[in-house]
Structures are given as C-alpha cells and as structure tokens.
Design an enzyme around this catalytic site. Sequence first.
Site, short mmCIF file in Angstrom:
data_model
loop_
_atom_site.label_atom_id
_atom_site.label_comp_id
_atom_site.label_asym_id
_atom_site.label_seq_id
_atom_site.Cartn_x
_atom_site.Cartn_y
_atom_site.Cartn_z
N HIS A 185 -3.42 -4.07 -5.53
CA HIS A 185 -3.72 -3.59 -4.18
C HIS A 185 -5.18 -3.88 -3.80
O HIS A 185 -6.10 -3.25 -4.33
CB HIS A 185 -3.44 -2.08 -4.11
CG HIS A 185 -3.60 -1.52 -2.74
ND1 HIS A 185 -4.12 -0.27 -2.50
CD2 HIS A 185 -3.32 -2.04 -1.52
CE1 HIS A 185 -4.14 -0.04 -1.20
NE2 HIS A 185 -3.68 -1.10 -0.59
N ASN A 233 -5.61 5.35 -0.90
CA ASN A 233 -4.89 5.78 0.30
C ASN A 233 -4.47 7.24 0.25
O ASN A 233 -4.35 7.89 1.29
CB ASN A 233 -3.68 4.88 0.56
CG ASN A 233 -4.11 3.56 1.16
OD1 ASN A 233 -5.13 3.47 1.84
ND2 ASN A 233 -3.34 2.51 0.92
N GLU A 291 -6.81 -2.02 -6.83
CA GLU A 291 -6.09 -1.00 -7.60
C GLU A 291 -4.95 -1.70 -8.34
O GLU A 291 -4.15 -2.41 -7.72
CB GLU A 291 -5.51 0.07 -6.66
CG GLU A 291 -6.56 0.99 -6.06
CD GLU A 291 -5.96 2.01 -5.10
OE1 GLU A 291 -6.37 3.18 -5.15
OE2 GLU A 291 -5.09 1.64 -4.27
N SER A 303 0.83 -1.20 0.00
CA SER A 303 0.00 0.00 0.00
C SER A 303 0.86 1.24 0.00
O SER A 303 0.34 2.35 0.01
CB SER A 303 -0.94 -0.01 1.21
OG SER A 303 -0.28 -0.47 2.35
N1 3HC Z 1 -16.70 -13.94 3.26
C1 3HC Z 1 -17.73 -13.38 2.56
N2 3HC Z 1 -18.54 -12.42 3.03
C2 3HC Z 1 -18.31 -12.00 4.29
C3 3HC Z 1 -17.26 -12.51 5.09
C4 3HC Z 1 -16.44 -13.53 4.53
N3 3HC Z 1 -15.41 -14.08 5.19
N4 3HC Z 1 -17.29 -11.89 6.28
C5 3HC Z 1 -18.30 -10.99 6.22
N5 3HC Z 1 -18.92 -11.07 5.03
C6 3HC Z 1 -20.04 -10.30 4.54
C7 3HC Z 1 -21.24 -10.39 5.47
O1 3HC Z 1 -22.00 -11.51 5.22
C8 3HC Z 1 -21.97 -9.11 5.12
O2 3HC Z 1 -22.64 -9.24 3.88
P1 3HC Z 1 -24.20 -8.85 3.72
O3 3HC Z 1 -24.23 -7.36 3.97
O4 3HC Z 1 -24.52 -9.24 2.33
O5 3HC Z 1 -24.89 -9.64 4.76
C9 3HC Z 1 -20.85 -8.11 4.87
O6 3HC Z 1 -19.70 -8.90 4.55
C10 3HC Z 1 -20.55 -7.24 6.09
O7 3HC Z 1 -20.13 -8.10 7.15
P2 3HC Z 1 -20.72 -8.03 8.62
O8 3HC Z 1 -22.21 -7.87 8.58
O9 3HC Z 1 -20.16 -9.15 9.41
O10 3HC Z 1 -20.03 -6.79 9.26
P3 3HC Z 1 -20.37 -5.28 9.17
O11 3HC Z 1 -21.67 -5.01 8.54
O12 3HC Z 1 -20.11 -4.82 10.56
O13 3HC Z 1 -19.23 -4.77 8.17
C11 3HC Z 1 -17.06 -4.29 7.38
C12 3HC Z 1 -17.89 -4.91 8.48
C13 3HC Z 1 -17.19 -5.13 6.10
C14 3HC Z 1 -15.62 -4.30 7.84
C15 3HC Z 1 -17.62 -2.85 7.11
O14 3HC Z 1 -17.67 -2.16 8.32
C16 3HC Z 1 -16.78 -2.10 6.12
O15 3HC Z 1 -16.87 -2.28 4.91
N6 3HC Z 1 -15.93 -1.19 6.64
C17 3HC Z 1 -15.07 -0.36 5.83
C18 3HC Z 1 -13.81 -1.10 5.58
C19 3HC Z 1 -12.87 -0.32 4.72
O16 3HC Z 1 -13.03 0.87 4.45
N7 3HC Z 1 -11.80 -0.99 4.30
C20 3HC Z 1 -10.79 -0.39 3.49
C21 3HC Z 1 -9.59 -0.15 4.32
S1 3HC Z 1 -8.29 0.62 3.39
C22 3HC Z 1 -7.39 -0.66 2.82
O17 3HC Z 1 -7.65 -1.83 3.04
C23 3HC Z 1 -6.19 -0.31 2.03
C24 3HC Z 1 -4.93 -0.50 2.80
O18 3HC Z 1 -3.83 -0.28 1.95
C25 3HC Z 1 -4.82 0.39 4.01
#
Ligand code: 3HC
Length: 297
Positions: A142, A193, A154, A121
């Site tokens: 990414h 990012n 990405e 990243s």
């Molecule tokens: N496989 C498939 N699907 C899954 C899963 C798995 N192992 N685990 C969870 N899911 C699904 C769930 O079933 C749910 O789907 P649905 O809405 O269709 O029912 C969905 O994912 C959401 O899961 P949860 O209901 O358990 O959890 P939340 O609703 O609390 O969501 C989250 C959690 C997905 C982490 C959400 O809060 C989110 O998207 N947050 C933002 C995360 C984000 O911005 N990430 C980017 C970070 S930046 C990055 O990564 C770049 C790096 O370089 C820094």
Amino acid sequence: MNRIRRVGVVGCGVMGAGLAEVCARAGLDVLVAVSRPGRVAAGRERLVRSLDTAARKGKLAEADREAALRRVSFTADLRDFADRQFVIEAGPERESVKLDVFATLDKVVEDEQAVLGSNTSSFPIIQLGRVTDRPGKVIGTHFFNPVTVLPLVELVGSVLTEEETATTAEAFVTGVLGKQVVRTKDRSGFVVNALLIPYLLSAIRMYESGMASLADIDKAMKLGCAHPMGPFGLIDLIGLDIVEAISESLYGEYREQHYSPPPLLARMVSAGLLGKKSGRGFYDYAPAAGTTMKAAA
Ligand code: 3HC
C-alpha cells in the site's frame, strides 16, 4: 542482489501512474495494464506530466526523464504479464475488478516466485489471495499519494501470505524503490487509513454542522498542527470515491459510527465530484477557478 527487473502495474490512474513512475525511475522494466486500448493515451499523459513536474522541480535530469519514459510500456491485455516478476495491482477499489485481476494474474504470470501485490486501501488481502492458487505469494503493498513524494509503503500479509513473500517485497520496496516499510495485519484500513479516515470524516461532519467554513477548517489544521494540507484538500487529493470506499470497508469491519460515511460524502460521490482527479470536489480545480483552490462544496 535483488533479482526483480520486470514489474507489472495494473491500472494507470493516480496511483498506478505514480507506481509506474517510481519503478521506471528505479531502472526497472515496467509494463502497465490499462482496462482497454483507448486508455493508453491518458495513462501515458499522466506519467509524462508527473515526470515533467519532477524535471521542473529539479528532482530528475532530462536524460533520466527520457530513460524512465522508455522503460514504461502499456498493454490492455493482462496475458502480456507472463514474464513479470513483481506485479502491483492498482485498479479501481471494486471487488469484482480486483478479484478478476488476481484470478487472471494467477493464470498468466509464469514465475511461481513472482510477488502479486495489491495497492488496495480497503479490500481484504486474503480475498485476493483466495481467488489464486498461490495465496502465499499475494500481499498488500500500500503506497501513498503522491507516490513519487511519500516514502511509506504498508506491507500487508494475509493469514496465508508466506514470510518469504513479505521479505522479498520488503527488500524490493526499500532496496530498489527507496521507500520505507511498516508491516501491518490484514485488517481494514491497515495502520494509516484506520487513523486518517475517521479524522477526514470528522472534518466533513464538522463542516456539515456549520461550525466553520471549509477553508477555515483546512487553515486550522495547516497552521495549528503543521499538516501539509487541511482535511478537505487531502480528501480532494485522495479522491472522494476512495475515501467513501475505505469508510465503508472500515464501517463494515468494525461497525463503529465514526467510520460511517457522512451523507454529504455519499452525495458528492454520486454527483461525480471526486476531487482533484475529476476537476471538482470540496474545492474547484477547473482552470476557470484560477490557480488557487476555490471552495466548491
Ligand atoms: N517527483 C519527485 N518529487 C516531486 C514530484 C515528482 N513527480 N512532484 C513533487 N515533488 C517534490 C517537490 O519537488 C517537493 O520537494 P522539496 O520539498 O524537496 O522541494 C515536494 O515533492 C513537495 O512538492 P511541491 O512543493 O510541489 O508541493 P507541496 O509542497 O504543495 O506539497 C504534497 C504537495 C506533496 C501533496 C504535500 O502537500 C503533502 O505531502 N500532502 C499530504 C499528502 C498525504 O497526506 N498523502 C497521503 C494520502 S493517504 C493515501 O494516499 C492512502 C490512500 O489509501 C487513501
């Protein structure tokens, strides 16, 4: 039809395990490299936990869960990657580690057409390409955390990446892994990012200024902007060490103040408070803290 069947994933932390899972669920043969044999159990456990979650949430049938697990094997020796056709490096964001991995992959991966991807990243793709004799095959791939849930990849070509490599990588991550792609230049932070990290750093500065509590800043962004998580929940998910590394990379490239890591972030990383993966970051995830996050910073 896509010819890629054998994938290698380097690293089995949060991102490596997610990548291995997504590839295995797409029916690919996945070999995961960990840093030493003692790390296999932890890597496998991470993978099993995530597959269990997917099964529990109805995203994966029991038979598919078993089949996915059977497709993943582990090694602590990168020489076992000789027959891989697509490799994604997801090791620690440390220059020496990444350069070593790419120099070794260049020597051991036999298929000259193999794509050597990195999930970095913050690290320039050109530097990874330059330690190989095939910089045209090296590309940034990414993914986003959680890899199983977020659809974006990405694709980051360096000035030496061949268009054919980008086309192959794009066809693979969209057609086989079912993700969506944006292409971006090899600049620190890429697209996401470069926009996300200054926002997260601003949240830390806001908290340090005493303007509002952690919980209220998170609540404000969730309820006021419909973000799925507030900035502190998200920093804990990404990992404070990763946020710091990206911040340093952005600051190193652009020398703009809003990219510089705030002192609190640096102190917390020094203290080992890395977020969810270490059990504590801005919130406390220890079992004793209960099922809800408890502000810890
Ligand atoms: N496989 C498939 N699907 C899954 C899963 C798995 N192992 N685990 C969870 N899911 C699904 C769930 O079933 C749910 O789907 P649905 O809405 O269709 O029912 C969905 O994912 C959401 O899961 P949860 O209901 O358990 O959890 P939340 O609703 O609390 O969501 C989250 C959690 C997905 C982490 C959400 O809060 C989110 O998207 N947050 C933002 C995360 C984000 O911005 N990430 C980017 C970070 S930046 C990055 O990564 C770049 C790096 O370089 C820094």
